[in-house]
Write an enzyme that holds these catalytic residues in place. Sequence first.
Site, PDB file in Angstrom:
ATOM      1  N   GLU A 137      48.063  37.638  34.737  1.00  0.00           N
ATOM      2  CA  GLU A 137      47.762  38.846  34.036  1.00  0.00           C
ATOM      3  C   GLU A 137      48.538  39.343  32.907  1.00  0.00           C
ATOM      4  OE1 GLU A 137      45.203  38.514  37.744  1.00  0.00           O
ATOM      5  OE2 GLU A 137      47.433  38.578  37.399  1.00  0.00           O
ATOM      6  N   HIS A 206      42.301  46.033  46.909  1.00  0.00           N
ATOM      7  CA  HIS A 206      40.978  45.720  45.916  1.00  0.00           C
ATOM      8  C   HIS A 206      40.154  47.011  45.860  1.00  0.00           C
ATOM      9  CE1 HIS A 206      42.067  41.472  46.774  1.00  0.00           C
ATOM     10  NE2 HIS A 206      41.214  41.124  45.831  1.00  0.00           N
TER      11      HIS A 206
END
Length: 401
Positions: A137, A206
């Site tokens: 990322e 998450h």
Amino acid sequence: MAAAIIQGIGAMTALSPANYKNSSRSLTVRKPSLFYVHCDGSLRSGLNLGNSRNVQLSTNAVATKQDNVTASSASKSGHELLLFEALREGLEEEMDRDPSVCVMGEDVGHYGGSYKVTKGLATKYGDLRVLDTPIAENSFTGMGIGAAMTGLRPIIEGMNMGFLLLAFNQISNNCGMLHYTSGGQFKIPVVIRGPGGVGRQLGAEHSQRLESYFQSIPGIQMVACSTPYNAKGLMKAAIRSDNPVILFEHVLLYNLKEKIPDEEYVCNLEEAEMVRPGEHVTILTYSRMRYHVMQAAKTLVNKGYDPEVIDIRSLKPFDLHTIGNSVKKTHRVLIVEECMRTGGIGASLTASINENFHDYLDAPIVCLSSQDVPTPYAGTLEEWTVVQPPQIVAAVEQLCK
């Protein structure tokens, strides 16, 4: 090398630019509207729900859309799309319109993205404009920012918003600040988007809500979509903006269906949406909590209350014009968010309202937020950490005493 590859996608083209009365503070009830747009996009007439507390009840306890384009589309032309399909349609229209628009992220190519927002785009536009990246990322976010500096308009997808914490340095020190620190030599027209929020037993890592993390970064705009209509409109507006924009999508809203216009439209990145006009209390919310609020609104109407519901949509900056006009009318404010209570969007919104509209308040602002705990995996515990409709009803009853 990566910049050279991205620069080969296409040259940058011309882009589109991006009264109240101080009454006795008694609760008054407005007249019911003739039509409302149901959350499924259908236009329905108002119904007489009867009386409670000797007042006539409001009839539109579902999402009312004031946008003329939306209202007309429900009765005229239009097509039904799921929210993730609306995002893809907006993205595809902008890629057709502007060859400098490109997409990058993990599995965004031939797999179509983790929630299929980019499905089919790699086949149509090729692997350079829809670029699959490694699981890195920080690297591909930096690459996207560098591509934006050269004149491209990248859309960077985070497979999950929580993963973008790994790219926080790129987003804060580069994405948000380079236009200023370069003395205006560089624009950073980049869109960072992806799923977030509390899903259904996705676990703490998450279930991140990163609005509170990113809101303090100078130079960043933040918006949150909540319907297929505004998802498409905000996507298109974000891509056309010369500012870096973070678009928050909720993992539980991707399969929400709505009828949207066939004609092209673009939403304002800095404008809130009046979901339901009312007189008694202003409820400010966004993203998934919009639907918890509207569920509570039905109960509140049956109890004789008339809440005004506003989807703030623009998380940074706030639309203080729309919010202020509502506060001047209702004199009471309830904020409902899924973000954490400490340092969340609700805390910033509370401060802004107190600073600008304190004299119009008849009661302290109430903010309902998620608990400051990691989101549990167990379903029942997970529900307890997030604001539920009965809590909203109780808060409004307390505010309107």
